[in-house]
Motif scaffolding. Structure first.
Motif, PDB file in Angstrom:
ATOM      1  N   TYR A 102       0.710  -1.256  -0.001  1.00  0.00           N
ATOM      2  CA  TYR A 102      -0.094  -0.091   0.160  1.00  0.00           C
ATOM      3  C   TYR A 102       0.809   1.302  -0.048  1.00  0.00           C
ATOM      4  O   TYR A 102       1.790   1.116   0.624  1.00  0.00           O
ATOM      5  CB  TYR A 102      -0.834  -0.203   1.280  1.00  0.00           C
ATOM      6  N   CYS A 103       0.276   2.329  -0.621  1.00  0.00           N
ATOM      7  CA  CYS A 103       1.076   3.376  -0.867  1.00  0.00           C
ATOM      8  C   CYS A 103       0.276   4.812  -0.782  1.00  0.00           C
ATOM      9  O   CYS A 103      -0.846   4.791  -1.820  1.00  0.00           O
ATOM     10  CB  CYS A 103       1.890   3.479  -2.051  1.00  0.00           C
ATOM     11  N   ASN A 104       0.161   5.624   0.180  1.00  0.00           N
ATOM     12  CA  ASN A 104      -0.431   6.766   0.040  1.00  0.00           C
ATOM     13  C   ASN A 104       0.310   7.960   1.130  1.00  0.00           C
ATOM     14  O   ASN A 104       1.371   7.519   1.672  1.00  0.00           O
ATOM     15  CB  ASN A 104      -1.953   6.637   0.781  1.00  0.00           C
ATOM     16  N   ALA A 105      -0.068   9.224   0.995  1.00  0.00           N
ATOM     17  CA  ALA A 105       0.744  10.153   1.683  1.00  0.00           C
ATOM     18  C   ALA A 105       0.706   9.759   3.158  1.00  0.00           C
ATOM     19  O   ALA A 105       1.570  10.121   4.071  1.00  0.00           O
ATOM     20  CB  ALA A 105       0.023  11.398   1.406  1.00  0.00           C
ATOM     21  N   ALA A 106      -0.213   9.218   3.802  1.00  0.00           N
ATOM     22  CA  ALA A 106      -0.256   9.398   5.363  1.00  0.00           C
ATOM     23  C   ALA A 106       0.713   8.142   5.746  1.00  0.00           C
ATOM     24  O   ALA A 106       1.166   8.440   6.775  1.00  0.00           O
ATOM     25  CB  ALA A 106      -1.881   8.930   5.620  1.00  0.00           C
ATOM     26  N   LEU A 107       0.773   7.150   4.679  1.00  0.00           N
ATOM     27  CA  LEU A 107       1.739   6.037   5.206  1.00  0.00           C
ATOM     28  C   LEU A 107       3.371   6.521   4.985  1.00  0.00           C
ATOM     29  O   LEU A 107       3.879   5.815   5.916  1.00  0.00           O
ATOM     30  CB  LEU A 107       1.532   5.003   4.267  1.00  0.00           C
ATOM     31  N   VAL A 108       3.456   7.460   4.616  1.00  0.00           N
ATOM     32  CA  VAL A 108       5.069   7.711   4.224  1.00  0.00           C
ATOM     33  C   VAL A 108       5.651   8.248   5.660  1.00  0.00           C
ATOM     34  O   VAL A 108       6.809   8.510   5.372  1.00  0.00           O
ATOM     35  CB  VAL A 108       5.292   8.726   3.099  1.00  0.00           C
ATOM     36  N   VAL A 109       4.791   8.823   6.587  1.00  0.00           N
ATOM     37  CA  VAL A 109       5.417   9.252   7.710  1.00  0.00           C
ATOM     38  C   VAL A 109       6.031   8.397   8.618  1.00  0.00           C
ATOM     39  O   VAL A 109       6.779   8.466   9.487  1.00  0.00           O
ATOM     40  CB  VAL A 109       4.301   9.769   8.633  1.00  0.00           C
ATOM     41  N   SER A 110       5.842   7.003   8.164  1.00  0.00           N
ATOM     42  CA  SER A 110       6.350   5.759   8.993  1.00  0.00           C
ATOM     43  C   SER A 110       7.222   5.050   7.890  1.00  0.00           C
ATOM     44  O   SER A 110       6.808   3.993   7.160  1.00  0.00           O
ATOM     45  CB  SER A 110       5.430   4.974   9.502  1.00  0.00           C
ATOM     46  N   ALA A 111       8.477   5.437   7.708  1.00  0.00           N
ATOM     47  CA  ALA A 111       9.314   4.826   6.594  1.00  0.00           C
ATOM     48  C   ALA A 111      10.862   5.312   6.713  1.00  0.00           C
ATOM     49  O   ALA A 111      11.135   6.165   7.709  1.00  0.00           O
ATOM     50  CB  ALA A 111       8.972   5.489   5.115  1.00  0.00           C
ATOM     51  N   TYR A 112      11.590   4.755   5.898  1.00  0.00           N
ATOM     52  CA  TYR A 112      13.221   5.467   5.900  1.00  0.00           C
ATOM     53  C   TYR A 112      12.958   6.648   5.669  1.00  0.00           C
ATOM     54  O   TYR A 112      12.308   7.300   4.774  1.00  0.00           O
ATOM     55  CB  TYR A 112      13.887   4.527   5.017  1.00  0.00           C
ATOM     56  N   MET A 113      13.929   7.629   6.281  1.00  0.00           N
ATOM     57  CA  MET A 113      13.920   8.969   5.919  1.00  0.00           C
ATOM     58  C   MET A 113      15.126   9.618   5.732  1.00  0.00           C
ATOM     59  O   MET A 113      16.105   8.941   6.226  1.00  0.00           O
ATOM     60  CB  MET A 113      12.988   9.679   7.139  1.00  0.00           C
ATOM     61  N   GLY A 114      15.333  10.700   5.131  1.00  0.00           N
ATOM     62  CA  GLY A 114      16.561  11.480   5.091  1.00  0.00           C
ATOM     63  C   GLY A 114      16.579  12.514   6.151  1.00  0.00           C
ATOM     64  O   GLY A 114      16.085  12.310   7.140  1.00  0.00           O
ATOM     65  N   ARG A 115      17.753  13.207   6.027  1.00  0.00           N
ATOM     66  CA  ARG A 115      18.012  14.253   7.305  1.00  0.00           C
ATOM     67  C   ARG A 115      16.905  15.602   7.000  1.00  0.00           C
ATOM     68  O   ARG A 115      17.052  16.241   7.988  1.00  0.00           O
ATOM     69  CB  ARG A 115      19.391  14.874   7.166  1.00  0.00           C
ATOM     70  N   GLY A 116      16.220  15.748   5.939  1.00  0.00           N
ATOM     71  CA  GLY A 116      15.292  16.822   5.851  1.00  0.00           C
ATOM     72  C   GLY A 116      15.955  18.120   5.212  1.00  0.00           C
ATOM     73  O   GLY A 116      17.135  18.252   5.143  1.00  0.00           O
ATOM     74  N   THR A 117      14.915  18.909   4.631  1.00  0.00           N
ATOM     75  CA  THR A 117      15.209  20.238   4.125  1.00  0.00           C
ATOM     76  C   THR A 117      14.272  21.338   4.566  1.00  0.00           C
ATOM     77  O   THR A 117      13.123  20.896   4.541  1.00  0.00           O
ATOM     78  CB  THR A 117      15.643  20.133   2.479  1.00  0.00           C
ATOM     79  N   GLN A 118      14.823  22.438   5.030  1.00  0.00           N
ATOM     80  CA  GLN A 118      13.827  23.260   5.455  1.00  0.00           C
ATOM     81  C   GLN A 118      13.122  24.264   4.634  1.00  0.00           C
ATOM     82  O   GLN A 118      13.859  24.839   3.570  1.00  0.00           O
ATOM     83  CB  GLN A 118      14.890  24.217   6.604  1.00  0.00           C
ATOM     84  N   VAL A 119      11.931  24.233   4.798  1.00  0.00           N
ATOM     85  CA  VAL A 119      11.013  25.156   4.004  1.00  0.00           C
ATOM     86  C   VAL A 119      10.257  26.143   4.842  1.00  0.00           C
ATOM     87  O   VAL A 119       9.724  25.708   5.735  1.00  0.00           O
ATOM     88  CB  VAL A 119       9.814  24.391   3.001  1.00  0.00           C
ATOM     89  N   THR A 120      10.523  27.591   4.650  1.00  0.00           N
ATOM     90  CA  THR A 120       9.942  28.495   5.164  1.00  0.00           C
ATOM     91  C   THR A 120       9.236  29.420   4.327  1.00  0.00           C
ATOM     92  O   THR A 120       9.862  30.047   3.531  1.00  0.00           O
ATOM     93  CB  THR A 120      10.899  29.352   6.285  1.00  0.00           C
ATOM     94  N   VAL A 121       7.958  29.746   4.677  1.00  0.00           N
ATOM     95  CA  VAL A 121       7.186  30.524   3.643  1.00  0.00           C
ATOM     96  C   VAL A 121       6.552  31.800   4.710  1.00  0.00           C
ATOM     97  O   VAL A 121       5.922  31.444   5.860  1.00  0.00           O
ATOM     98  CB  VAL A 121       5.893  29.645   3.096  1.00  0.00           C
ATOM     99  N   SER A 122       7.055  32.909   4.250  1.00  0.00           N
ATOM    100  CA  SER A 122       6.396  33.838   5.015  1.00  0.00           C
ATOM    101  C   SER A 122       5.208  34.787   4.431  1.00  0.00           C
ATOM    102  O   SER A 122       5.009  34.617   3.321  1.00  0.00           O
ATOM    103  CB  SER A 122       7.612  35.073   5.015  1.00  0.00           C
ATOM    104  N   SER A 123       4.590  35.415   5.113  1.00  0.00           N
ATOM    105  CA  SER A 123       3.347  36.153   4.710  1.00  0.00           C
ATOM    106  C   SER A 123       3.478  37.397   4.233  1.00  0.00           C
ATOM    107  O   SER A 123       4.679  37.868   4.448  1.00  0.00           O
ATOM    108  CB  SER A 123       2.559  35.918   5.827  1.00  0.00           C
TER     109      SER A 123
END
Length: 123
Positions: A102-123
């Motif tokens: 099974y594959c959906n957006a909710a499932l990918v929170v529990s998976a192998y992961m990288g270190r991340g990249t920061q996204v900042t959106v200002s108003s």
């Protein structure tokens, strides 16, 4: 095990665009992106988008029509094109890889992961 390396994050104003990339040591049956919104105590991870081996995609409701997930199978690169960004899209974005049927957006929170990249959106 899967190694994942994200890039492409940054700071933009609302309405702007960013494209995230993730170089993977290999693709699994379900690849995706999730994010960790800022907060103390930490907020829950949010599944953002997923893409299955056959190319089927899935998105969380709040990003539908604005974000597009895609992949380059030849180079093992996963992308997330983010348009019309909103302040509520701010967070650390992680590339994710999981197996299973099974594959959906909710499932990918529990998976192998990288270190991340920061996204900042200002108003």
């Amino acid at each position: 095990q899967v190694q994942l390396l994200e890039s492409g994050g940054g700071s933009v104003q609302a309405g702007g665009s960013l494209r995230l990339s993730c170089v993977a040591s290999r693709f699994t049956s379900c690849m995706g992106w999730f994010r960790q919104p800022p907060g103390n105590p930490p907020k829950e991870r949010e599944g953002v988008a997923s893409i299955a081996t056959d190319g089927t995609t899935n998105y969380r409701d709040s990003v539908k029509g604005r974000f597009t997930i895609s992949k380059d199978n030849a180079r093992n690169i996963l992308y997330l094109q983010m348009n019309s960004l909103k302040p509520e899209d701010t967070g650390m974005y992680y590339c994710a890889a999981r197996g299973g049927d099974y594959c959906n957006a909710a499932l990918v929170v529990s998976a192998y992961m990288g270190r991340g990249t920061q996204v900042t959106v200002s108003s």
